[in-house]
Design an enzyme around this catalytic site. Structure first.
Site, mmCIF file in Angstrom:
data_model
loop_
_atom_site.group_PDB
_atom_site.id
_atom_site.type_symbol
_atom_site.label_atom_id
_atom_site.label_comp_id
_atom_site.label_asym_id
_atom_site.label_seq_id
_atom_site.Cartn_x
_atom_site.Cartn_y
_atom_site.Cartn_z
ATOM 1 C CG ASP A 1 -10.255 -2.683 -4.437
ATOM 2 O OD1 ASP A 1 -11.138 -2.355 -3.614
ATOM 3 O OD2 ASP A 1 -9.580 -1.847 -5.079
ATOM 4 C CD GLU B 1 2.470 -6.833 -3.523
ATOM 5 O OE1 GLU B 1 1.367 -6.890 -2.939
ATOM 6 O OE2 GLU B 1 2.596 -6.408 -4.692
ATOM 7 C CD GLN B 2 1.325 -7.793 -8.962
ATOM 8 O OE1 GLN B 2 1.123 -8.717 -9.737
ATOM 9 N NE2 GLN B 2 0.678 -6.655 -9.044
ATOM 10 C CE1 TYR C 1 -7.293 13.185 1.595
ATOM 11 C CE2 TYR C 1 -9.342 13.327 0.367
ATOM 12 C CZ TYR C 1 -8.262 12.595 0.797
ATOM 13 O OH TYR C 1 -8.144 11.279 0.430
ATOM 14 N NE ARG D 1 -3.161 3.440 -2.180
ATOM 15 C CZ ARG D 1 -4.391 3.004 -2.227
ATOM 16 N NH1 ARG D 1 -5.394 3.833 -2.100
ATOM 17 N NH2 ARG D 1 -4.639 1.732 -2.403
HETATM 18 P P1 FAD Z 1 -4.964 -3.307 -3.649
HETATM 19 O O1 FAD Z 1 -4.660 -2.037 -2.947
HETATM 20 O O2 FAD Z 1 -5.168 -3.244 -5.127
HETATM 21 O O3 FAD Z 1 -3.764 -4.298 -3.324
HETATM 22 C C1 FAD Z 1 -3.618 -5.514 -4.017
HETATM 23 C C2 FAD Z 1 -2.194 -5.987 -3.845
HETATM 24 O O4 FAD Z 1 -2.076 -7.266 -4.458
HETATM 25 C C3 FAD Z 1 -1.170 -5.090 -4.527
HETATM 26 O O5 FAD Z 1 -0.095 -4.853 -3.657
HETATM 27 C C4 FAD Z 1 -0.760 -5.881 -5.753
HETATM 28 O O6 FAD Z 1 0.565 -5.604 -6.175
HETATM 29 C C5 FAD Z 1 -0.924 -7.304 -5.254
HETATM 30 N N1 FAD Z 1 -1.161 -8.288 -6.308
HETATM 31 C C6 FAD Z 1 -1.998 -8.183 -7.363
HETATM 32 N N2 FAD Z 1 -1.973 -9.292 -8.112
HETATM 33 C C7 FAD Z 1 -1.088 -10.134 -7.511
HETATM 34 C C8 FAD Z 1 -0.625 -11.450 -7.817
HETATM 35 N N3 FAD Z 1 -1.066 -12.132 -8.896
HETATM 36 N N4 FAD Z 1 0.279 -12.025 -6.977
HETATM 37 C C9 FAD Z 1 0.743 -11.348 -5.878
HETATM 38 N N5 FAD Z 1 0.355 -10.094 -5.577
HETATM 39 C C10 FAD Z 1 -0.569 -9.500 -6.367
HETATM 40 N N6 FAD Z 1 -10.600 3.840 -0.350
HETATM 41 C C11 FAD Z 1 -10.794 4.428 0.855
HETATM 42 O O7 FAD Z 1 -11.094 3.729 1.842
HETATM 43 N N7 FAD Z 1 -10.681 5.779 1.006
HETATM 44 C C12 FAD Z 1 -10.345 6.602 -0.042
HETATM 45 O O8 FAD Z 1 -10.233 7.812 0.140
HETATM 46 C C13 FAD Z 1 -10.136 6.014 -1.321
HETATM 47 N N8 FAD Z 1 -9.838 6.778 -2.387
HETATM 48 C C14 FAD Z 1 -9.652 6.176 -3.599
HETATM 49 C C15 FAD Z 1 -9.375 6.983 -4.728
HETATM 50 C C16 FAD Z 1 -9.205 6.396 -5.977
HETATM 51 C C17 FAD Z 1 -8.967 7.253 -7.172
HETATM 52 C C18 FAD Z 1 -9.272 4.983 -6.108
HETATM 53 C C19 FAD Z 1 -9.082 4.321 -7.444
HETATM 54 C C20 FAD Z 1 -9.546 4.183 -5.006
HETATM 55 C C21 FAD Z 1 -9.748 4.773 -3.763
HETATM 56 N N9 FAD Z 1 -10.031 3.994 -2.635
HETATM 57 C C22 FAD Z 1 -10.264 4.588 -1.432
HETATM 58 C C23 FAD Z 1 -10.164 2.542 -2.760
HETATM 59 C C24 FAD Z 1 -8.911 1.829 -2.284
HETATM 60 O O9 FAD Z 1 -7.791 2.342 -2.927
HETATM 61 C C25 FAD Z 1 -9.022 0.334 -2.572
HETATM 62 O O10 FAD Z 1 -10.305 -0.125 -2.235
HETATM 63 C C26 FAD Z 1 -8.004 -0.422 -1.743
HETATM 64 O O11 FAD Z 1 -6.709 -0.020 -2.123
HETATM 65 C C27 FAD Z 1 -8.171 -1.915 -1.920
HETATM 66 O O12 FAD Z 1 -7.161 -2.563 -1.206
HETATM 67 P P2 FAD Z 1 -6.786 -4.072 -1.548
HETATM 68 O O13 FAD Z 1 -5.714 -4.422 -0.594
HETATM 69 O O14 FAD Z 1 -8.020 -4.886 -1.609
HETATM 70 O O15 FAD Z 1 -6.244 -4.019 -3.050
#
Ligand code: FAD
Length: 380
Positions: free
Chosen positions: A294, A35-36, A215, A109
């Site tokens: 994502d 993790e970065q 909410y 969150r």
């Molecule tokens: P992320 O949460 O982006 O995590 C990625 C991780 O990788 C981070 O910790 C980052 O620091 C790390 N990282 C990045 N690049 C590097 C690198 N080069 N080297 C090492 N580490 C790195 N989803 C829901 O299910 N319900 C909701 O109610 C909801 N509401 C939302 C509201 C908003 C406004 C937004 C924008 C999104 C919402 N989402 C919701 C979507 C949700 O936040 C994302 O889909 C989810 O956080 C994706 O998780 P992830 O682990 O794939 O990515």
């Protein structure tokens, strides 16, 4: 039978990466997350978790924590922004438990992230490791290079590094996500700041070109969350910590219902960032490297499914890798992609329309999905 324990590196300790790690540990895989960030911060944001994610979280042992820390609304309501007329009310509470066997939760969150982080031993999470590149070795293993000068090797790599994924870039080339021209303002604040105003527990106010969702994020109802989708085509920075201007926000919603205006008047500060998206990617897998969350299916938040589908990914990934040895990793990852992509692509495209639940319609195809029993794509 597995000849030797698989070593899997996960890039990113977000909700997707942590869930994947917890699921993979259940099948006996050796997992290391890179993790970065230097540490985890608890930024003010709520998150909705629907039954399709809750089935995974319950299987990971989080039932008691969720019941204690998350709020269960009786319904998810849609109202017109000015008159407050109810356009749809999706029954949740007991109705969703009866229909889907598990609750629909609204929570902080940071609470969800913290409970997932506790499923992974601290020594398996390497903070301050920002991936800068990776190389595929001839034997299929993968070498990771980090900006702190360190490197690591793994039998397989899962890119759970978010919408700006370096792992995606290594696979498919540089391409920025598409800015929707809209920003999300969001925050969590104590309900005592509302001076006794009785607010709807879970509501989306639909305006002509903007909306706001609010909410409660715990069973005590003492913290309220809101998130907007607000047109600001000139804004371009995407950051979890970018501050928003309260006067600009309040002016953008000054034609909304008095309850919305009261909530915005009471909130002490707010974060803001650009809402971005991508079309479904052509592929998620290269060699023994795969994308998750994502990194491969970023979506607008209008169905509240981005994190939920990332959580599903982890469960399906672990089922595909269960019992697989090093030679079978690529086929297992391709099976994971083939199982997951039709569903996440459909949700990405549906979410982009921003019509979800404004009027009554079928939510079962989203909430009824069980990542533990959904048939896997045929092995190839
Ligand atoms: P992320 O949460 O982006 O995590 C990625 C991780 O990788 C981070 O910790 C980052 O620091 C790390 N990282 C990045 N690049 C590097 C690198 N080069 N080297 C090492 N580490 C790195 N989803 C829901 O299910 N319900 C909701 O109610 C909801 N509401 C939302 C509201 C908003 C406004 C937004 C924008 C999104 C919402 N989402 C919701 C979507 C949700 O936040 C994302 O889909 C989810 O956080 C994706 O998780 P992830 O682990 O794939 O990515």
């Amino acid at each position: 039978m597995r000849q030797q324990t698989l070593r899997i590196a996960i890039i990113g300790a977000g909700i997707g990466g942590l869930t994947a790690a917890a699921c993979l540990r259940r099948i006996g895989v050796e997992v290391c997350i890179f993790e970065q960030a230097r540490g985890f911060t608890r930024l003010g944001a709520g998150i909705q978790q629907a039954p399709n994610a809750i089935r995974v979280l319950y299987a990971l042992g989080l039932k008691d924590r969720l019941l204690a820390q998350a709020f269960q609304p009786d319904s998810n309501d849609s109202r017109d922004y000015d008159t407050g007329a109810l356009t749809n009310s999706l029954p949740l509470g007991e109705a969703v438990r009866a229909r889907h066997g598990v609750p629909y939760f609204l929570m902080h969150r940071g609470d969800l992230h913290a409970m997932l982080a506790e499923l992974v031993p601290p020594e398996a999470i390497r903070l301050n490791h920002r991936l800068m590149g990776l190389d595929h070795n001839p034997d299929g293993t993968v070498r990771l290079r980090f900006t702190n000068g360190e490197s690591a090797e793994a039998d397989a790599v899962i890119g759970a590094d978010g919408v700006h994924s370096i792992v995606r870039e290594a696979m498919l080339g540089p391409e920025a996500p598409r800015f929707t021209g809209r920003v999300a303002y969001r925050t969590v604040f104590p309900t005592r700041r509302l001076n006794g105003l009785d607010v709807y527990p879970c509501i989306k106010w639909w305006g002509p070109d903007r909306h706001i969702v609010s909410y409660f994020v715990n069973p005590r109802r003492d913290e309220l969350y809101f998130v907007t989708s607000t047109p600001e085509p000139d804004f371009s920075i995407e950051s979890w910590s970018s501050k928003g201007d309260l006067d600009t926000l309040r002016a953008a919603y000054d034609m909304f219902h008095p309850q919305v205006r009261a909530i915005l008047a009471a909130c002490p500060d707010v974060h803001k960032w650009a809402l971005v998206e991508r079309d479904p990617l052509p592929r998620w897998v290269e060699g023994n490297v795969a994308l998750l969350g994502d990194a491969c299916h970023p979506m607008t938040p209008y169905m509240a499914q981005g994190a939920s589908t990332s959580i599903e990914d982890g469960a399906v990934l672990s089922r595909c890798l269960d019992g697989v040895d090093r030679d079978g990793v690529n086929a297992a990852l391709r099976r994971y992609e083939a199982t997951r992509k039709p569903r996440t692509s459909r949700i990405q495209l549906t979410s982009a329309q921003n019509t979800w639940l404004r009027q009554p319609h079928d939510a079962d195809w989203v909430y009824g999905y069980d990542a533990w029993t959904e048939p896997l794509a045929p092995a190839s």
